[in-house]
Design a protein around this motif. Structure first.
Motif, PDB file in Angstrom:
ATOM      1  N   LEU A  96      87.763  85.663  80.815  1.00  0.00           N
ATOM      2  CA  LEU A  96      87.160  84.946  81.936  1.00  0.00           C
ATOM      3  C   LEU A  96      87.942  85.201  83.219  1.00  0.00           C
ATOM      4  O   LEU A  96      87.344  85.404  84.289  1.00  0.00           O
ATOM      5  N   VAL A  97      89.259  85.199  83.133  1.00  0.00           N
ATOM      6  CA  VAL A  97      90.090  85.493  84.315  1.00  0.00           C
ATOM      7  C   VAL A  97      89.731  86.865  84.871  1.00  0.00           C
ATOM      8  O   VAL A  97      89.548  87.037  86.086  1.00  0.00           O
ATOM      9  N   ALA A  98      89.595  87.853  83.986  1.00  0.00           N
ATOM     10  CA  ALA A  98      89.282  89.211  84.423  1.00  0.00           C
ATOM     11  C   ALA A  98      87.896  89.299  85.037  1.00  0.00           C
ATOM     12  O   ALA A  98      87.699  89.971  86.063  1.00  0.00           O
ATOM     13  N   ALA A  99      86.928  88.619  84.436  1.00  0.00           N
ATOM     14  CA  ALA A  99      85.550  88.669  84.946  1.00  0.00           C
ATOM     15  C   ALA A  99      85.453  88.032  86.324  1.00  0.00           C
ATOM     16  O   ALA A  99      84.819  88.588  87.238  1.00  0.00           O
ATOM     17  N   ILE A 100      86.067  86.876  86.509  1.00  0.00           N
ATOM     18  CA  ILE A 100      86.002  86.201  87.802  1.00  0.00           C
ATOM     19  C   ILE A 100      86.710  87.028  88.874  1.00  0.00           C
ATOM     20  O   ILE A 100      86.260  87.096  90.028  1.00  0.00           O
ATOM     21  N   ALA A 101      87.792  87.681  88.497  1.00  0.00           N
ATOM     22  CA  ALA A 101      88.522  88.517  89.459  1.00  0.00           C
ATOM     23  C   ALA A 101      87.661  89.663  89.980  1.00  0.00           C
ATOM     24  O   ALA A 101      87.842  90.119  91.120  1.00  0.00           O
ATOM     25  N   LYS A 102      86.721  90.137  89.173  1.00  0.00           N
ATOM     26  CA  LYS A 102      85.879  91.277  89.554  1.00  0.00           C
ATOM     27  C   LYS A 102      84.687  90.887  90.421  1.00  0.00           C
ATOM     28  O   LYS A 102      84.035  91.751  90.994  1.00  0.00           O
ATOM     29  N   LEU A 103      84.399  89.600  90.510  1.00  0.00           N
ATOM     30  CA  LEU A 103      83.244  89.177  91.291  1.00  0.00           C
ATOM     31  C   LEU A 103      83.483  89.446  92.777  1.00  0.00           C
ATOM     32  O   LEU A 103      84.540  89.097  93.300  1.00  0.00           O
ATOM     33  N   ASP A 205      67.521  79.732  87.631  1.00  0.00           N
ATOM     34  CA  ASP A 205      67.293  81.179  87.706  1.00  0.00           C
ATOM     35  C   ASP A 205      67.778  81.907  86.465  1.00  0.00           C
ATOM     36  O   ASP A 205      67.140  82.850  86.003  1.00  0.00           O
ATOM     37  N   PHE A 206      68.913  81.498  85.930  1.00  0.00           N
ATOM     38  CA  PHE A 206      69.472  82.106  84.729  1.00  0.00           C
ATOM     39  C   PHE A 206      69.916  81.000  83.778  1.00  0.00           C
ATOM     40  O   PHE A 206      70.575  80.052  84.215  1.00  0.00           O
ATOM     41  N   THR A 207      69.572  81.137  82.506  1.00  0.00           N
ATOM     42  CA  THR A 207      70.046  80.217  81.475  1.00  0.00           C
ATOM     43  C   THR A 207      70.899  81.015  80.499  1.00  0.00           C
ATOM     44  O   THR A 207      70.444  82.018  79.946  1.00  0.00           O
ATOM     45  N   VAL A 208      72.146  80.580  80.299  1.00  0.00           N
ATOM     46  CA  VAL A 208      73.080  81.317  79.454  1.00  0.00           C
ATOM     47  C   VAL A 208      73.770  80.343  78.504  1.00  0.00           C
ATOM     48  O   VAL A 208      73.999  79.188  78.858  1.00  0.00           O
ATOM     49  N   PRO A 209      74.119  80.773  77.297  1.00  0.00           N
ATOM     50  CA  PRO A 209      74.817  79.877  76.367  1.00  0.00           C
ATOM     51  C   PRO A 209      76.297  79.739  76.664  1.00  0.00           C
ATOM     52  O   PRO A 209      76.927  78.761  76.268  1.00  0.00           O
ATOM     53  N   ALA A 210      76.869  80.731  77.363  1.00  0.00           N
ATOM     54  CA  ALA A 210      78.292  80.706  77.697  1.00  0.00           C
ATOM     55  C   ALA A 210      78.510  81.550  78.945  1.00  0.00           C
ATOM     56  O   ALA A 210      77.761  82.500  79.201  1.00  0.00           O
ATOM     57  N   LEU A 211      79.541  81.214  79.706  1.00  0.00           N
ATOM     58  CA  LEU A 211      79.748  81.853  80.999  1.00  0.00           C
ATOM     59  C   LEU A 211      80.297  83.274  80.904  1.00  0.00           C
ATOM     60  O   LEU A 211      79.766  84.200  81.525  1.00  0.00           O
ATOM     61  N   THR A 212      81.364  83.475  80.154  1.00  0.00           N
ATOM     62  CA  THR A 212      82.057  84.765  80.166  1.00  0.00           C
ATOM     63  C   THR A 212      81.173  85.934  79.755  1.00  0.00           C
ATOM     64  O   THR A 212      81.148  86.957  80.462  1.00  0.00           O
ATOM     65  N   PRO A 213      80.417  85.860  78.663  1.00  0.00           N
ATOM     66  CA  PRO A 213      79.570  87.001  78.297  1.00  0.00           C
ATOM     67  C   PRO A 213      78.549  87.350  79.372  1.00  0.00           C
ATOM     68  O   PRO A 213      78.248  88.535  79.589  1.00  0.00           O
ATOM     69  N   TRP A 214      78.039  86.330  80.053  1.00  0.00           N
ATOM     70  CA  TRP A 214      77.062  86.607  81.115  1.00  0.00           C
ATOM     71  C   TRP A 214      77.723  87.306  82.288  1.00  0.00           C
ATOM     72  O   TRP A 214      77.183  88.280  82.821  1.00  0.00           O
ATOM     73  N   LEU A 215      78.897  86.846  82.695  1.00  0.00           N
ATOM     74  CA  LEU A 215      79.600  87.510  83.786  1.00  0.00           C
ATOM     75  C   LEU A 215      79.930  88.953  83.433  1.00  0.00           C
ATOM     76  O   LEU A 215      79.751  89.877  84.243  1.00  0.00           O
ATOM     77  N   GLU A 216      80.400  89.167  82.220  1.00  0.00           N
ATOM     78  CA  GLU A 216      80.715  90.527  81.802  1.00  0.00           C
ATOM     79  C   GLU A 216      79.477  91.408  81.797  1.00  0.00           C
ATOM     80  O   GLU A 216      79.542  92.585  82.192  1.00  0.00           O
ATOM     81  N   ALA A 217      78.356  90.839  81.403  1.00  0.00           N
ATOM     82  CA  ALA A 217      77.111  91.614  81.361  1.00  0.00           C
ATOM     83  C   ALA A 217      76.648  92.010  82.739  1.00  0.00           C
ATOM     84  O   ALA A 217      76.238  93.165  82.969  1.00  0.00           O
ATOM     85  N   ILE A 218      76.686  91.095  83.701  1.00  0.00           N
ATOM     86  CA  ILE A 218      76.200  91.456  85.034  1.00  0.00           C
ATOM     87  C   ILE A 218      77.160  92.408  85.744  1.00  0.00           C
ATOM     88  O   ILE A 218      76.737  93.217  86.571  1.00  0.00           O
ATOM     89  N   LEU A 219      78.446  92.336  85.392  1.00  0.00           N
ATOM     90  CA  LEU A 219      79.428  93.216  86.020  1.00  0.00           C
ATOM     91  C   LEU A 219      79.351  94.632  85.480  1.00  0.00           C
ATOM     92  O   LEU A 219      79.812  95.577  86.120  1.00  0.00           O
ATOM     93  N   GLU A 220      78.754  94.792  84.303  1.00  0.00           N
ATOM     94  CA  GLU A 220      78.604  96.118  83.697  1.00  0.00           C
ATOM     95  C   GLU A 220      77.391  96.847  84.219  1.00  0.00           C
ATOM     96  O   GLU A 220      77.235  98.050  84.009  1.00  0.00           O
ATOM     97  N   ARG A 221      76.485  96.146  84.883  1.00  0.00           N
ATOM     98  CA  ARG A 221      75.237  96.768  85.352  1.00  0.00           C
ATOM     99  C   ARG A 221      75.507  97.768  86.445  1.00  0.00           C
ATOM    100  O   ARG A 221      76.366  97.549  87.287  1.00  0.00           O
TER     101      ARG A 221
END
Length: 221
Positions: A96-103, A205-221
């Motif tokens: 989560l730390v890594a994903a938020i840092a990339k936003l 707009d978006f429904t997700v079961p958990a935050l980190t996997p969603w952030l990682e997914a959008i950052l990979e696009r």
């Protein structure tokens, strides 16, 4: 990143059951202490105190708001009491730390808790340096989400354009005012809200079961 998220410059996150998983059951400790506070305040049994607590939560936005309105409770005393909990259930969350840092852009916390409590949680998760600021219940003038004034005050404080902002919360009701002013909304649907199943979710707009996997997914696009 998803094309529809390209305009986002402000990434805004709720705290409890959003930045850490609801399965940690951290907020259950707070919930128990709120019930105990009401039990002592009103001289009622545990079940009645719990009923009052939930009635205030659903009717006023937070238990504290209800207690202030109905019983003139000192908010500082209440928050100090209910946030006096152990946080050893939380661990450093490197993904989560890594994903938020990339936003790209600004990152802020928008919580109905107070800053000392939020800071302790962020430190446990390894997120102490990840956010520009914490906008807490005192910054809202003790008028919590989902009251519209809380969102207006947040945007004014940080000079935020809602159209360029995304807000993540585990309470779908807290996302409705954000959507109404133009924010993109993400609901972490982890069961913490305990709302009726037939509640309208058109403001999500978006429904997700958990935050980190969603952030990682959008950052990979």
């Amino acid at each position: 990143m998803l094309e529809r998220l390209a305009p986002i410059r402000n990434w805004i996150f709720d705290l409890d059951n959003t930045l850490y998983p609801a399965s940690a059951n951290l907020f259950d400790q707070v919930d128990q202490r709120m019930t105990g506070f009401i039990q002592d305040l009103l001289g009622v049994d545990w079940d009645e105190a719990h009923r009052v607590q939930k009635a205030y939560f659903h009717g006023h936005g937070t238990t504290l708001s209800g207690l202030m309105t109905e019983h003139q409770v000192d908010p500082h005393a209440f928050l100090a009491h209910v946030h006096d909990i152990e946080m050893d259930v939380l661990e450093h969350d490197a993904p989560l730390v890594a994903a938020i840092a990339k936003l790209p852009g600004r990152k802020l916390v928008f919580t109905n808790g107070d800053t000392p409590y939020a800071t302790r949680i962020l430190e446990r998760l390894g997120l102490a340096a990840s956010f520009e600021a914490i906008h807490d219940i005192h910054a809202m003038g003790l008028v919590p989400k989902p009251h519209a004034s809380a969102y207006a005050g947040f945007c004014e404080t940080f000079g935020i354009d809602p159209i360029e902002s995304l807000f993540v919360d585990d309470m779908s009701r807290n996302l409705a005012p954000a959507k109404a002013i133009g924010m993109t909304t993400v609901w972490v649907d982890n069961g913490s809200e305990q709302a009726p199943a037939d509640v309208d979710h058109d403001h999500i707009d978006f429904t997700v079961p958990a935050l980190t996997p969603w952030l990682e997914a959008i950052l990979e696009r």
